[in-house]
Enzyme design. Structure first.
Site, short mmCIF file in Angstrom:
data_model
loop_
_atom_site.label_atom_id
_atom_site.label_comp_id
_atom_site.label_asym_id
_atom_site.label_seq_id
_atom_site.Cartn_x
_atom_site.Cartn_y
_atom_site.Cartn_z
N GLU A 105 0.45 -1.06 0.37
CA GLU A 105 -0.18 -0.32 -0.11
C GLU A 105 0.78 1.24 -0.08
O GLU A 105 0.39 1.99 -0.56
CB GLU A 105 -0.84 0.18 0.64
CG GLU A 105 -1.94 -1.16 0.95
CD GLU A 105 -3.01 -1.10 2.33
OE1 GLU A 105 -2.38 -1.55 3.94
OE2 GLU A 105 -3.99 -0.98 2.24
N GLU A 125 -3.53 -9.37 3.62
CA GLU A 125 -4.32 -8.94 4.90
C GLU A 125 -5.55 -9.91 5.30
O GLU A 125 -5.91 -10.59 6.15
CB GLU A 125 -5.00 -7.41 4.02
CG GLU A 125 -4.22 -6.61 5.30
CD GLU A 125 -3.26 -5.91 3.90
OE1 GLU A 125 -3.42 -6.95 3.29
OE2 GLU A 125 -2.17 -5.07 4.01
#
Ligand code: 3HC
Length: 700
Positions: A105, A125
């Site tokens: 990210e 995640e």
């Protein structure tokens, strides 16, 4: 200690370097450092481009998982990334190792990305019960398209750099030195007059998406995502990405992320992340214990178990000898292995060349002399103490000095087996789970005299063959089976009380188990359970214990292998069997078991789980398992317990030990002390308001 993030400049290129071992996780000081260094870059009039690069073994491998579940501390990651992206001068992420989760990210907050070919990028995640909550669910669809982004985020699987480059997630693969390559790339971009590429200002390419897309996507992952909370949240985020303005969709992502974070699923999956890393740490076996060299392995017994065990070593490139008693048995064993590999090749999961290579590493032997040069010998014959002692007596004569002598026993006393040799320090249990080439658990059983380097070598070897190992002590059934016995006991008793086998299995399956207890019993073989019962000399005095199973075996219903056990099988699908219901009824009458018509699903789960958890508390108190999280690893890797429950002990901790104890007392009042006396440790912790995890941590 230097700063975890530092700023430097060479000519017109600035370098922002993260140095936060071991994996450059985005802890608070790293987020603060990134914010400050990018501000410094913005203010540095000489700097025209910035390269974000990491020291050590990897690029940023994600958010700091230890911070989750605690109040978030400013600056939080989406804000840092937003500020980076907003800069007017170009920024380039230079990736090596793994750019995972918050790491990718952050890289997507940079305007461009380059990587060495060995790097991997991904958003894992979901494996922590989370979603990429620092704008990843919005940026990745903009970079590689919604379908590829969904695949990456819902599976959590990282992509190799080259594939990521083809997909558009990486702009350039760098050969040789990363810093030099990233610098050249930055200069190339400056020379081209490249502008900051801000993903937040782009729109998602929806050309391949029609009105059915998301419904079809949900269907396509229904099986693999069954029961999990995070995959659906991720899909909702991508729906937002294609239908809402960026800023609104980011707000939605944040709401959905917080729901994940607060869910018991995420707590359970984060618990497992650390549990799987803790289980290889043995308090009295230092990490730097010298290892014995394992170059060649032997497996005694070429049955299904022995063959599966041999495959693990061949898959890891280690030569392995399969020892059988006659040529027919050996051929049969080798044929089973070939058949297994063949099936994998046919499914497209292995190349024919790789299969040849593995088969080439497996050889056969018909006498013990043929395995004298092996460094690790694993006995995998059926569960019989006399036979195992005889084999270890033979091994003592032929095995080379320093060879590790392992038994794949699933229940028996390793010390007694070790006593049949003159070298008990070399003897250890290596309990694999069926199918041994598939299941990822290995229970290593430490005898009273097992040497520390034998333990350290066994742990290291288990990693090599891609198993997750827990170290346990000697008792009947060790950790896994000892706890599974009460679980199966309750399944049997509930059948005697008139609950259909298929209902018990459905409730267990819906709770998340890969299979219900009766299906598992049929798969393992009911005759195996009867043999175990016969070997289990110190079992509780309970006439109802596995009595239905014994009667089924008397009728020749041995389970899946005879197409009939607790269930009848058409193919591999279980069909309710009136024969089992009839046995249950007759046995209940004979034993005077009261029939129940009011059994709730909740009671079924409580009796299955709490009977097991109570045994787990005894196991912890006796020191058979080192810590409660090892037990959790055991059930997730060896018995098909869903990761989102975190394992039995984590589940108990999440329910609250006071509630678990109250339920056990309720069943004790109904069924008596034999099976439901609460474990003293459970009582102690419940009264103190503590958890198994806290007790384990305090023990050290
Ligand atoms: N946070 C905190 N600690 C971490 C960590 C993380 N993200 N990743 C690894 N560690 C710790 C491990 O617990 C271990 O500690 P220990 O030595 O005390 O046991 C140590 O770092 C080394 O880790 P491994 O033993 O796993 O080392 P490997 O070299 O085998 O693997 C890895 C490296 C591939 C990076 C692996 O550690 C990994 O997969 N880490 C987690 C990656 C991940 O899930 N990232 C996403 C996090 S969630 C997120 O970013 C949310 C965001 O969207 C907001």
């Amino acid at each position: 200690m230097g700063d975890v993030v530092s700023y430097s400049r060479e000519g017109e290129i600035a370098y922002i370097t993260v140095n936060n071992p071991p994996v450059n996780a985005l802890s608070l000081p790293v987020r603060q450092g990134l914010q400050q260094c990018f501000q410094q870059f913005a203010a540095d009039g000489e700097a025209k481009a910035a390269v974000l690069i990491c020291d050590g073994r990897t690029f940023i491998a994600g958010a700091d998982i230890t911070e989750f579940g605690k109040p978030p501390q400013d600056p939080w990651l989406p804000k840092v990334i937003h500020e980076m992206e907003a800069l007017d001068k170009i920024t380039i992420a230079a990736i090596h190792g793994t750019a995972l989760g918050g790491g990718l990210e952050t890289a997507m907050g940079c305007h461009y990305r380059c990587a060495v070919a060995s790097a991997q990028v991904g958003l894992p995640e979901v494996t922590l019960g989370l979603l990429p909550g620092a704008t990843g669910t919005q940026r990745l669809p903009r970079l590689i398209g919604p379908k590829a982004a969904l695949d990456a985020m819902v599976s959590g699987r990282p992509m190799p750099a080259k594939k990521a480059c083809e997909a558009g997630a990486i702009d350039k693969i760098v050969d040789g030195d990363l810093k030099a390559g990233a610098t050249a790339f930055a200069k190339e971009l400056l020379a081209q007059g490249a502008k900051p590429r801000r993903l937040s200002e782009e729109v998602v390419d929806t050309s391949g998406i029609d009105e059915h897309f998301f419904a079809e996507y949900r269907n396509s992952v229904a099986k693999s995502a069954r029961g999990f909370f995070a995959p659906e949240q991720i899909i909702k985020c991508v729906e937002a990405a294609v239908s809402m303005p960026y800023a609104d969709a980011v707000k939605r992502e944040n709401e959905l992320f917080m729901e994940c974070m607060m869910s018991p699923h995420s707590a359970a999956q984060r618990h497992l992340f650390f549990a799987e890393r803790a289980c290889s740490k043995i308090p009295d076996v230092p990490a730097d214990t010298p290892l014995r060299e394992i170059k060649k392995v032997a497996v005694i017994g070429g049955g299904t178990m022995g063959g599966g065990i041999a495959m693990n070593f061949a898959n890891a490139g280690i030569p392995v000898v399969l020892k059988e008693i006659n040529p027919e048995a050996l051929d049969r064993g080798l044929d089973i292995i070939r058949g297994n590999y063949d099936a994998t090749v046919k499914k497209g999961r292995m190349s024919p060349e790789a299969m040849d290579q593995c088969m080439g590493l497996i050889s056969g032997a018909l006498d013990y002399a043929g395995i004298g040069d092996c460094d690790l010998i694993i006995e995998a014959v059926f569960e019989n103490m006399a036979l195992k002692k005889e084999i270890f007596g033979e091994l003592d004569k032929v095995a080379k000095k320093g060879a590790i002598l392992a038994s794949n026993t699933s229940t028996l006393n390793i010390d007694e087996i070790a006593a049949s040799t003159s070298r008990p320090e070399d003897v250890i249990g290596w309990h694999f789970f069926a199918p041994a080439n598939v299941m990822t658990l290995l229970e290593l059983v430490r005898g009273a005299k097992t040497a520390k380097d034998v333990i350290a070598t066994s742990l290291a070897m288990s990693k090599k063959i891609r198993k997750t190992a827990i170290l346990v002590g000697v008792c009947f059934g060790f950790v896994g089976n000892r706890m599974f016995f009460p679980y199966q006991r309750e399944a049997g008793l509930m059948m005697l009380e008139g609950v259909p086998a298929e209902r018990i299995d459905k409730v267990a399956y819906d709770w998340g188990w890969a299979m219900g207890p009766n299906g598992v019993a049929d798969l393992s073989g009911l005759d195996v359970l009867v043999k175990v019962k016969n070997e289990w000399t110190e079992r509780p005095d309970d006439p109802t214990l596995w009595v239905i199973i014994e009667k089924l075996v008397e009728q020749g219903r041995l389970g899946q292998k005879t197409k009939a056990g607790i269930f009848t099988y058409s193919g591999r699908a279980p069909v309710p069997a009136p024969e089992t219901a009839a046995i249950a009824k007759a046995e209940a009458e004979r034993l005077g078991v009261a029939q129940r018509t009011d059994m709730s699903d909740e009671e079924i789960i409580e009796r299955l789980m709490y009977s097991m958890i109570n045994e787990g508390a005894l196991i912890l108190d006796e020191g058979i398992a080192i810590r409660s999280s090892d037990i959790d690893v055991c059930f997730v890797h060896g018995y098909g317990m869903p990761r989102y429950r975190g394992g039995p002990m984590q589940y108990a901790d999440s329910v609250g030990l006071d509630k678990v104890l109250a339920a056990i007392e309720k069943y004790r009042a109904r069924y008596g002390d034999t099976n439901w006396t609460p474990a003293p440790l459970l009582v102690k912790l419940a009264k103190a308001g503590k958890t198994f995890a806290e007790w384990s941590a305090a023990k050290g």
